[in-house]
Write a protein that holds these residues in place. Sequence first.
Motif, PDB file in Angstrom:
ATOM      1  N   ILE A  41       0.875  -1.171   0.000  1.00 23.50           N
ATOM      2  CA  ILE A  41       0.000   0.000   0.000  1.00 23.50           C
ATOM      3  C   ILE A  41       0.911   1.218   0.000  1.00 23.50           C
ATOM      4  O   ILE A  41       1.922   1.244   0.716  1.00 23.50           O
ATOM      5  N   GLU A  42       0.576   2.216  -0.800  1.00 20.37           N
ATOM      6  CA  GLU A  42       1.464   3.365  -0.942  1.00 20.37           C
ATOM      7  C   GLU A  42       0.733   4.683  -0.715  1.00 20.37           C
ATOM      8  O   GLU A  42      -0.419   4.849  -1.135  1.00 20.37           O
ATOM      9  N   ARG A  53      -5.225   8.078 -14.611  1.00 21.23           N
ATOM     10  CA  ARG A  53      -5.338   6.612 -14.463  1.00 21.23           C
ATOM     11  C   ARG A  53      -6.546   6.172 -15.273  1.00 21.23           C
ATOM     12  O   ARG A  53      -7.656   6.668 -15.077  1.00 21.23           O
ATOM     13  N   TYR A  54      -6.318   5.244 -16.187  1.00 25.09           N
ATOM     14  CA  TYR A  54      -7.390   4.779 -17.059  1.00 25.09           C
ATOM     15  C   TYR A  54      -8.267   3.754 -16.340  1.00 25.09           C
ATOM     16  O   TYR A  54      -7.766   2.802 -15.730  1.00 25.09           O
ATOM     17  N   VAL A  55      -9.581   3.974 -16.405  1.00 25.82           N
ATOM     18  CA  VAL A  55     -10.541   3.044 -15.813  1.00 25.82           C
ATOM     19  C   VAL A  55     -11.183   2.172 -16.892  1.00 25.82           C
ATOM     20  O   VAL A  55     -11.895   1.218 -16.588  1.00 25.82           O
ATOM     21  N   SER A  56     -10.940   2.511 -18.148  1.00 30.38           N
ATOM     22  CA  SER A  56     -11.324   1.694 -19.299  1.00 30.38           C
ATOM     23  C   SER A  56     -10.386   2.082 -20.437  1.00 30.38           C
ATOM     24  O   SER A  56      -9.454   2.865 -20.244  1.00 30.38           O
ATOM     25  N   ALA A  66      -2.488  14.101  -3.473  1.00 34.30           N
ATOM     26  CA  ALA A  66      -2.044  13.487  -2.214  1.00 34.30           C
ATOM     27  C   ALA A  66      -3.010  12.346  -1.932  1.00 34.30           C
ATOM     28  O   ALA A  66      -4.190  12.575  -1.666  1.00 34.30           O
ATOM     29  N   MET A  67      -2.533  11.128  -1.999  1.00 34.79           N
ATOM     30  CA  MET A  67      -3.448   9.984  -1.985  1.00 34.79           C
ATOM     31  C   MET A  67      -2.801   8.752  -1.372  1.00 34.79           C
ATOM     32  O   MET A  67      -1.581   8.700  -1.152  1.00 34.79           O
ATOM     33  N   VAL A  68      -3.645   7.768  -1.103  1.00 35.06           N
ATOM     34  CA  VAL A  68      -3.189   6.430  -0.730  1.00 35.06           C
ATOM     35  C   VAL A  68      -3.714   5.473  -1.787  1.00 35.06           C
ATOM     36  O   VAL A  68      -4.909   5.449  -2.083  1.00 35.06           O
ATOM     37  N   THR A 110      -8.126   1.353  -5.641  1.00 28.79           N
ATOM     38  CA  THR A 110      -8.569   2.738  -5.772  1.00 28.79           C
ATOM     39  C   THR A 110      -7.555   3.685  -5.162  1.00 28.79           C
ATOM     40  O   THR A 110      -6.742   3.297  -4.322  1.00 28.79           O
ATOM     41  N   GLU A 111      -7.600   4.951  -5.605  1.00 34.21           N
ATOM     42  CA  GLU A 111      -6.814   6.022  -4.988  1.00 34.21           C
ATOM     43  C   GLU A 111      -7.735   6.781  -4.039  1.00 34.21           C
ATOM     44  O   GLU A 111      -8.791   7.264  -4.445  1.00 34.21           O
ATOM     45  N   THR A 112      -7.330   6.889  -2.785  1.00 34.46           N
ATOM     46  CA  THR A 112      -8.140   7.574  -1.788  1.00 34.46           C
ATOM     47  C   THR A 112      -7.433   8.850  -1.356  1.00 34.46           C
ATOM     48  O   THR A 112      -6.290   8.794  -0.882  1.00 34.46           O
TER      49      THR A 112
END
Length: 271
Positions: A41-42, A53-56, A66-68, A110-112
């Motif tokens: 996890i990053e 980021r491509y979702v399709s 700024a995300m996890v 997912t990016e949170t």
Amino acid sequence: MDYQTFQPDTELDAIISCYWTLEVPSSDDHLKQRIVPDGSIEMAFILGDDIKRYVSDDEFIIQPRAMVLGQITTPFFIEPLGYVNTFAIRFYPHSFASLISTPINNLVNTETPLAELFGEKTADDLTQAIFQAKDTPSRITIIEAFLKSKLNEQQVVDNIIQTTIDALIASSGNTPIAAITKQDPAQRRRLERKFQQQVGISPKQLGKVIRLQRALTMLLNNKDDKLMDIAYASKYYDQAHFIRDFKEFTGVSPKEFLGHKHMELSSLFYQ
């Protein structure tokens, strides 16, 4: 590409695998890069231009600055929109759960944004400090102070979780879960439940990812080795089993992976 890793303070080396930075100059011909699961996890801070980021095939989101990024179980594509400058913290599979109250399986694939995990003010203060820092050592000092403050609230990780992860890492993902739970169905169900809560994926999934990491490293650093030799060295049943798992986690075959223009970033991480 300039990819560098840095080791954490000894107080944090039980939860952090490393800090890493990536810089790539702006270019008119940035290619999509396929990112493959690595079992970690990053927490990442995008200091440069935005990243898609491509979702399709043709739909995408802009990653939060700024995300996890939680556990990923399937490969996905990213595409930078200019200058790439990222500072990130790579956590061990079990360790990030101790820092948040959100169920860890909510973060899978997912990016949170940090604000959703730590509150808006805390996340904003941390993000501003990271962005304004003059260099990587300064950013490491800032993030370590933040994480140490969070560790004061840490709950002790269930011993069976730690034991399982240690065994999987030591065996490159090949320790049977039944051996850890001593063939006890009730203990296995408890382990599965705890893994979903604290790691975000099952013990079996983590073992498969760790085994693939070993195989990927061998593939990239010993390109003349036969696939069958890599398969057996990584404890796959046979070459077909190796290729099937490889495609599941990378989206391509081992032969397609080598030298693939979309795999440059993932290859860099594993080399």
